[in-house]
Design an enzyme around this catalytic site. Structure first.
Site, short mmCIF file in Angstrom:
data_model
loop_
_atom_site.label_atom_id
_atom_site.label_comp_id
_atom_site.label_asym_id
_atom_site.label_seq_id
_atom_site.Cartn_x
_atom_site.Cartn_y
_atom_site.Cartn_z
N HIS A 133 21.36 10.37 -11.04
CA HIS A 133 20.10 10.87 -10.49
C HIS A 133 19.17 9.71 -10.12
O HIS A 133 18.71 8.98 -10.99
CB HIS A 133 19.39 11.81 -11.47
CG HIS A 133 18.09 12.34 -10.91
ND1 HIS A 133 18.03 13.47 -10.15
CD2 HIS A 133 16.84 11.84 -10.96
CE1 HIS A 133 16.77 13.67 -9.76
NE2 HIS A 133 16.03 12.69 -10.25
N THR A 147 12.64 17.20 0.67
CA THR A 147 12.37 18.41 -0.11
C THR A 147 13.13 18.44 -1.43
O THR A 147 12.75 19.18 -2.34
CB THR A 147 12.71 19.67 0.69
OG1 THR A 147 14.09 19.62 1.07
CG2 THR A 147 11.84 19.79 1.94
N HIS A 175 19.72 11.60 -1.07
CA HIS A 175 20.89 12.12 -0.37
C HIS A 175 20.93 11.58 1.03
O HIS A 175 19.90 11.46 1.70
CB HIS A 175 20.87 13.66 -0.34
CG HIS A 175 19.55 14.26 0.05
ND1 HIS A 175 18.49 14.36 -0.83
CD2 HIS A 175 19.11 14.75 1.23
CE1 HIS A 175 17.46 14.91 -0.19
NE2 HIS A 175 17.80 15.15 1.06
N GLY A 196 9.72 14.46 5.24
CA GLY A 196 10.23 15.81 5.02
C GLY A 196 11.21 15.93 3.88
O GLY A 196 12.00 16.87 3.83
N ASP A 207 25.58 20.98 3.94
CA ASP A 207 24.19 21.41 3.83
C ASP A 207 24.12 22.93 3.99
O ASP A 207 24.81 23.52 4.83
CB ASP A 207 23.34 20.73 4.93
CG ASP A 207 21.85 20.83 4.65
OD1 ASP A 207 21.23 19.79 4.35
OD2 ASP A 207 21.30 21.96 4.71
N CYS A 254 16.86 19.33 -11.67
CA CYS A 254 17.15 18.87 -10.31
C CYS A 254 18.26 19.71 -9.67
O CYS A 254 19.34 19.88 -10.24
CB CYS A 254 17.55 17.40 -10.35
SG CYS A 254 18.24 16.80 -8.82
P1 5GP Z 1 15.66 16.73 2.65
O1 5GP Z 1 14.73 17.61 3.45
O2 5GP Z 1 15.20 16.56 1.22
O3 5GP Z 1 16.00 15.42 3.31
O4 5GP Z 1 17.04 17.50 2.63
C1 5GP Z 1 17.35 18.48 1.71
C2 5GP Z 1 18.51 19.23 2.30
O5 5GP Z 1 19.11 19.99 1.27
C3 5GP Z 1 18.10 20.22 3.40
O6 5GP Z 1 18.79 19.89 4.60
C4 5GP Z 1 18.49 21.57 2.84
O7 5GP Z 1 19.01 22.45 3.81
C5 5GP Z 1 19.53 21.22 1.78
N1 5GP Z 1 19.58 22.15 0.66
C6 5GP Z 1 18.51 22.64 -0.02
N2 5GP Z 1 18.95 23.44 -1.01
C7 5GP Z 1 20.31 23.44 -0.95
C8 5GP Z 1 21.32 24.08 -1.72
O8 5GP Z 1 21.07 24.82 -2.68
N3 5GP Z 1 22.62 23.84 -1.35
C9 5GP Z 1 22.95 23.03 -0.31
N4 5GP Z 1 24.24 22.89 -0.03
N5 5GP Z 1 22.01 22.39 0.43
C10 5GP Z 1 20.71 22.60 0.11
ZN ZN Z 2 19.32 14.97 -9.63
#
Ligand code: 5GP
Ligand code: ZN
Length: 113
Positions: A45, A94, A99, A92, A29, A3
């Site tokens: 987690h 990812t 979080h 969305g 972010d 993860c």
């Molecule tokens: P989701 O789309 O799952 O709600 O949000 C995932 C967020 O994690 C996205 O806004 C993306 O920019 C952020 N993100 C993805 N990979 C990383 C990373 O390696 N470091 C940080 N700081 N943010 C990340």
């Molecule tokens: Zn995790």
């Protein structure tokens, strides 16, 4: 553990950390959508909101209160900000470690796309 956010918690991947305690981590972010875009996560987690159980109630409260505290620290509490948990494909999501997005510092459109 594969993860991504667990790796950030364990310092296997760097992040710009803005708050940490025994149970919660908050970091900027990597692809910010506003001048404040912080992710607030439990150190435990939990993949999605669908995986929450009664025993998680305290940590969910801490995530929300921490987001509000960070907004206050940054002086955006009065103007306003958005707090979002995306869950699964249609929203969305990812990264499958739950979080809370804290987004603010500009006027945000509603409804979302
Ligand atoms: P989701 O789309 O799952 O709600 O949000 C995932 C967020 O994690 C996205 O806004 C993306 O920019 C952020 N993100 C993805 N990979 C990383 C990373 O390696 N470091 C940080 N700081 N943010 C990340
Ligand atoms: Zn995790």
């Amino acid at each position: 553990m594969s993860c991504l956010f667990c790796k950030i918690i364990n310092r296997e991947i760097p992040a710009s950390i803005v708050y940490e305690d025994e149970r919660v981590l908050a970091f900027n972010d990597i692809n910010p959508q506003a001048s404040t875009h912080v992710l607030v996560i439990p150190k435990q987690h939990v993949a999605t909101l669908n995986d929450l159980e009664a025993g998680h109630d305290a940590i969910v409260g801490e995530l929300v209160r921490r987001a509000a505290a960070i907004a206050k620290e940054r002086g955006i509490d009065g103007a306003g900000y958005r707090t979002v948990f995306n869950t699964n494909h249609d929203a969305g999501q990812t990264v499958f470690h739950m979080h809370l997005h804290l987004i603010g510092g500009r006027s945000l459109a509603w409804p979302p796309g």
